[in-house]
Each structure stands twice: as C-alpha cells, then as structure tokens.
Motif scaffolding. Structure first.
Motif, short mmCIF file in Angstrom:
data_model
loop_
_atom_site.label_atom_id
_atom_site.label_comp_id
_atom_site.label_asym_id
_atom_site.label_seq_id
_atom_site.Cartn_x
_atom_site.Cartn_y
_atom_site.Cartn_z
N TYR A 127 6.89 -3.98 3.07
CA TYR A 127 6.24 -4.40 4.31
C TYR A 127 5.89 -5.89 4.25
O TYR A 127 5.67 -6.44 3.17
CB TYR A 127 4.93 -3.62 4.53
CG TYR A 127 5.10 -2.13 4.73
CD1 TYR A 127 5.19 -1.58 6.00
CD2 TYR A 127 5.14 -1.27 3.64
CE1 TYR A 127 5.31 -0.21 6.18
CE2 TYR A 127 5.26 0.10 3.81
CZ TYR A 127 5.35 0.63 5.08
OH TYR A 127 5.48 1.98 5.25
N TYR A 154 1.11 -6.73 7.51
CA TYR A 154 0.84 -5.30 7.66
C TYR A 154 -0.25 -4.87 6.70
O TYR A 154 -1.17 -4.12 7.06
CB TYR A 154 2.13 -4.52 7.42
CG TYR A 154 1.97 -3.01 7.43
CD1 TYR A 154 2.00 -2.30 8.62
CD2 TYR A 154 1.78 -2.31 6.24
CE1 TYR A 154 1.86 -0.92 8.63
CE2 TYR A 154 1.63 -0.92 6.25
CZ TYR A 154 1.68 -0.24 7.44
OH TYR A 154 1.53 1.13 7.44
N HIS A 155 -0.17 -5.33 5.48
CA HIS A 155 -1.19 -4.98 4.49
C HIS A 155 -2.55 -5.58 4.85
O HIS A 155 -3.59 -4.96 4.58
CB HIS A 155 -0.76 -5.46 3.11
CG HIS A 155 0.48 -4.78 2.59
ND1 HIS A 155 0.55 -3.42 2.40
CD2 HIS A 155 1.69 -5.28 2.23
CE1 HIS A 155 1.75 -3.11 1.94
NE2 HIS A 155 2.46 -4.22 1.83
N HIS A 190 -0.12 0.04 12.51
CA HIS A 190 -0.86 0.37 11.29
C HIS A 190 -1.83 1.52 11.53
O HIS A 190 -2.28 2.17 10.58
CB HIS A 190 -1.64 -0.85 10.80
CG HIS A 190 -2.91 -1.09 11.54
ND1 HIS A 190 -2.94 -1.65 12.82
CD2 HIS A 190 -4.19 -0.82 11.23
CE1 HIS A 190 -4.19 -1.71 13.24
NE2 HIS A 190 -4.96 -1.21 12.30
N TYR A 223 -8.33 -0.42 0.18
CA TYR A 223 -6.89 -0.28 0.43
C TYR A 223 -6.16 -0.72 -0.84
O TYR A 223 -6.15 -1.90 -1.18
CB TYR A 223 -6.47 -1.13 1.63
CG TYR A 223 -4.99 -1.10 1.91
CD1 TYR A 223 -4.33 0.09 2.18
CD2 TYR A 223 -4.24 -2.28 1.92
CE1 TYR A 223 -2.96 0.12 2.44
CE2 TYR A 223 -2.88 -2.27 2.19
CZ TYR A 223 -2.25 -1.07 2.45
OH TYR A 223 -0.90 -1.05 2.71
N PHE A 232 -2.72 -0.55 -2.27
CA PHE A 232 -1.30 -0.27 -2.05
C PHE A 232 -0.53 -0.33 -3.37
O PHE A 232 -0.82 -1.15 -4.23
CB PHE A 232 -0.71 -1.27 -1.06
CG PHE A 232 0.72 -1.00 -0.71
CD1 PHE A 232 1.06 -0.01 0.19
CD2 PHE A 232 1.75 -1.72 -1.32
CE1 PHE A 232 2.39 0.25 0.51
CE2 PHE A 232 3.08 -1.47 -1.01
CZ PHE A 232 3.39 -0.48 -0.10
#
Length: 548
Positions: free
Chosen positions: A82, A86-87, A128, A161, A163
């Motif tokens: 991504y 987006y993150h 998202h 978050y 990831f």
C-alpha cells in the motif's frame, strides 16, 4: 500567461473545514449520551477537513495497492503493498478509536461516539473505512468463542496500528477482515463449498476459494466453511503462532468500481489453519451479529458520503456565478441544494439513532435491540440506495468540474454503490426486512413505538404511518410479501426518518421532508421540493464554515 488563460469564476479549494461542523451530528451526540466526546469528535472532524488528511486521501486513491505473489527468488509471499498515505489514514482512524475501541469503553454512548467519529473521518476517504469497519464488527462474532475472544479482543480494541506480517498475539494491535462469499453463492453463503477438517488438536484446516476478501493484509479473518455439522464460522490468522505464513494464497486483486485505496482479493485456502468460532453448523447464526454491525456502518458510510457531496455542492454554488448571479442565489439551484441537504440530514439523524440503539441494546434494553434489528434492515435498503442518487446529483451541481477526478466527486460517485451491495444487495436487504418481521419477537412493536413517538406532531407523518399500517396485512401472502418487500422497506425508512426529524431537527428540515417524502408533493428527482419551502435555514445547517 496569455490573457485568455486568466483564471476567473473558478471555485477556491475547500480546505481547512471540519467534517464535524454538522448540527444533526452534534445534536444527536448530545441527545443520546455521547456529549462527553464532543471535543474529540470536533478535533477529529477538523483533522479530516485539513489539507494534510485531504492529501493523504488523494495519494491513497491515486496509488492503488499492488499485489506481490512471489519474491525475487520465487518464494510465495502473498503480500499487498500500500502507499504510505493509506497507512497514515489507518493509523489516524485506529488512534481515534474508530475500529473496535467502543467495545472496551465503559462510558455510556460509546458506540454512538464511535459512529460519530467514523462518520466524520470517512468523509475524508472511504476506502480505509472498510478494514476499520470489519475490525469493529468482528468483536461480537468472536465473543461466541470466549477463549479466542479473551486473547484477541484486547488487541483488536487497542489503539495501535501495527501493520506487518507477524504472529498476531505478538503485535500491539490487530486489524480483522471478513472472507465469506464464494463465486457460486455470493450472498447465499449456505452455498459455500470451502471445507474445514479438524486436525485433532482443536484446530482445523480449510481448503477452498473465496471470491471477495477485502483488506487481505489484515491480521485475522472471520470466514465460513463447511464441516460435517454444516456451515461453521472460523478465525483464520495470516501468520501462524510460530511465525510461518498461513497458506492464504492471494490469487488476484479485484479491479472494482469503488475506492482504489483499499484492496479486495480472491484467495485460496490451501489447508489454511483456522480455529472454530461458535457452535459447529451454526456459522450463519454466529456471523449474524457481525453482519448487523457492518450494516450499521453501511448506513453511516452512506450518510457520510451524502454529507461530503452536499458540502462540495454547496461550496461550489456559493463561489460560482452563472447567468449573472451566484449559483446559490438562483431559485432552482437552491431547491436542489436544499433537497440534497434534507436527504443528508435524514440519513445522518437515522444513522446516529441506530448507533444509540446499539448502546442501549448492549446495556440490556430488549426494545432497543428489536428496534435496531429491524431499523438496520430497512435503513440498509433505503439509505444506502439513496446514496448513489445523492452522489450523482451532488456531482452534477459542479457541472463538468465535478466530472473530473481532481474534484473528488467521481470518488464519491464510484463508492456509493458499494454500501448498497455490501453484505447483500437491495433484494437481500428487503427480504431480510420480511425475515425480521416474521422471526424477531417485538421488532415491529418497537419500530411502531419509535415512529409513534411523533404521533400528532405532523398530519402528513401520521397519514404516512397509517398507510404503512395498511400495507402490513398484505404480508400474510408470502408471494405478495416478496413483491411488496422493497416498497415496504422504503416506506418504513421514510416514516422512521420523518419521525426523527419532526422530533429533533430544525422545523424547516422536518417540514420539507414531510411535504416531499411523505405527502407526495415531490418529483422524486432532487430539486423538486414544493414551492414555498423555507430553504435558508436548511442550507444554513449544511453550509461549510469554520469550527463553531
């Protein structure tokens, strides 16, 4: 630059506003027990309308995810890459508690507050919001297996978050996905053919194909597979406890109509390890509560899209001249904008009321639980379906300028149908209204009690409720009931919205809604509010402005 290229009569960028500067939203928050979070919601709304977050949204949309099935050496990796934007969106959403944090919040109105935040931030970028919504919805289904819930729920609710492909229980926070539908069944999940075989140590291995798996880089997925007992729900991790990758093969990313920021994939389970959630053979029952929660987010998302489109349309009309006058001062354009505003406010007020019903249902109120069940079914049908028409009209307010991607309006337009299709298209939603009426004890009574709270306040609303009551006896014939299902869902939503607006909204908004949607003085196209409608207070409530 040549004089012929001097820029005149173009609308300035809409930036530096707050998506939470919304009277219907704030009134609902205060009315139903979420006033303690007003400052948080306002701060998040200001962030959503900031230049920084708008740039994240642009970049995430313009740089879609990329699937990598193998690394340079030929090893299977099944990773989706991504854009960093987006993150950043995901990180901001998780930090603000839009995912599963409400389930661990002890203060009253936690789900309403979460709904307000989701509504405010989804207006910046909707893609998202899919994994955020699925993480929120996973908790009630996961609770059907207390041992798994005890381990995973705290991480799903954590405001971190984190990831990356690592063992879930070693991460700071988790994101959950859904992997339900198969190509031969779609919404008919009982037609699924994915098989689950017990391993003898309490686990299972899954083999089969899934046609739609949104956010395929999520940490865990809830899925359905067939056991000897029948369709059963399972939790599937992307990475196994020993650090090896579970064999979830990403076959391709969908080239879909809606947002481009979030990935949706076809996947193969190749003896993928899974743990059962709920009773064997009761997978549909286990997953129903997750479906109800995602339905709520579909309604909230549709309301958010309407508000975003309305804001852009009104901003354009207040800064653009045509035929010798500002667009917003021309009677027909004012009618269009006011009509869009009425639809938007009706959707927002209803979405927040249903979120408040979830809070009360969680506290043990059976009447609110029944209202939520039926209210979500009718709203999923009508509000989400209205989202597409609303987006098209809002785009048209900008003319050709709205047809180009830079305006952001095509993104709204493409995204709107998703919320009507997700979990089940219009027919599925309408038929579920019949199912709720037939099987859910007290649902109709709770619905009519809610609508009846406005009895006597507006004759047009009273007449619409009487017409609805007259329709109900016809449902005794199953075939006729199916033919009436869409009309029933529409009328039920309209009288519910009308009741809420009459009780809680500005009189001009309620009057316009009842005159058009309930009294028949409406051409069904936006911009056909009856002559004499008081448009100024309606537009004032919708007008983009600085933080109040």
């Amino acid at each position: 630059m040549s004089a012929t290229h001097e820029v005149l009569n173009q609308v300035p960028p809409l930036v530096g506003f707050s998506t939470a500067d919304d009277p219907a939203l704030m009134e609902a928050l205060r009315r139903d027990g979420g006033g303690w979070a007003e400052r948080e919601v306002r701060e998040l709304g200001a962030r959503a309308g900031s230049a920084e977050v708008q740039e994240w949204a642009r970049l995430a949309e313009e740089h879609p995810p990329v699937l990598h099935t193998h690394d340079r050496y030929g090893h299977r990796v099944d990773e989706v890459e991504y854009h960093p934007a987006y993150h950043q969106l995901m990180g901001a959403a998780v930090a603000s508690g839009q995912h599963a944090a409400a389930w661990s919040e002890s203060r009253p109105g936690a789900h309403l507050v979460r709904a307000a935040k989701f509504y405010a931030f989804a207006q910046a970028e909707p893609g998202h919001g899919c994994p955020i919504s699925m993480t929120y919805a996973a908790i009630p289904a996961l609770r059907a297996e207390p041992e798994l819930a005890a381990r995973y729920e705290p991480l799903l609710a954590a405001r971190a978050y984190d990831f990356g492909l690592r063992p879930p229980l070693g991460k700071q926070g988790l994101i959950a996905g859904m992997s339900m539908t198969e190509k031969q069944g779609g919404s008919d999940v009982r037609a699924n053919t994915t098989r689950a075989v017990p391993t003898g140590d309490g686990g299972y291995v899954l083999t089969g194909h899934k046609w739609f798996t949104s956010a395929p880089m999520s940490d865990v997925f809830l899925t359905l597979a067939q056991t000897e007992e029948g369709l059963t729900c399972f939790l599937v991790p992307r990475v196994l406890p020993d650090g090896s990758r579970n064999p979830l093969r990403l076959m391709r990313l969908k080239n879909k109509l809606g947002n481009r920021s979030n990935a949706s994939a076809e996947i193969e389970y190749e003896s993928a390890v899974a743990w059962r959630v709920g009773e064997p053979g009761r997978g549909v029952r286990t997953i129903v509560e997750m479906v109800n929660v995602t339905r709520l987010d579909c309604v909230i998302g549709s309301a958010a899209g309407m508000r975003a489109g309305l804001r852009q349309a009104l901003h354009h009309a207040e800064h653009r001249r045509a035929f010798g006058a500002e667009l917003v001062d021309q009677p027909l354009m004012r009618n269009v904008l006011a009509d869009l505003a009425v639809e938007s406010e009706a959707a927002t007020t209803l979405a927040m009321r249903l979120a408040a019903a979830l809070d009360r249902a969680e506290a043990g109120d059976e009447g609110e639980a029944a209202l939520r069940r039926l209210g979500l079914a009718v709203s999923k049908y009508w509000v989400c379906k209205r989202g597409s028409a609303h987006a098209a009209e809002a785009l048209e307010c900008l003319g050709g300028n709205g047809y180009v991607e830079e305006s952001g309006m095509p993104r709204l337009y493409r995204e709107a149908p998703l919320l009507s299709i997700w979990e089940g298209s219009g027919n599925v939603a309408a038929l579920d209204v019949l199912r709720a009426l037939g099987r859910e004890s007290g649902a109709l009574e709770a619905f009519l009690a809610e609508v009846g709270a406005a009895a006597g306040a507006d004759a047009r609303l009273d007449a619409a409720v009487d017409r609805l009551r007259g329709l109900l006896p016809q449902l005794a014939d199953p075939q006729r009931a199916q033919l009436l299902a869409r009309r029933l869902a529409e009328q039920m939503t309209l009288v519910l919205q009308g009741s809420l607006l009459v009780r809680y909204s500005h009189p001009a908004v309620a009057d316009a809604f009842c005159a058009s949607r309930l009294d028949g003085d409406w051409g069904h196209a936006f911009g056909t509010l009856p002559p004499g409608t008081d448009t100024e207070p309606i537009l004032e409530r919708a007008r983009p402005k600085a933080e109040r």
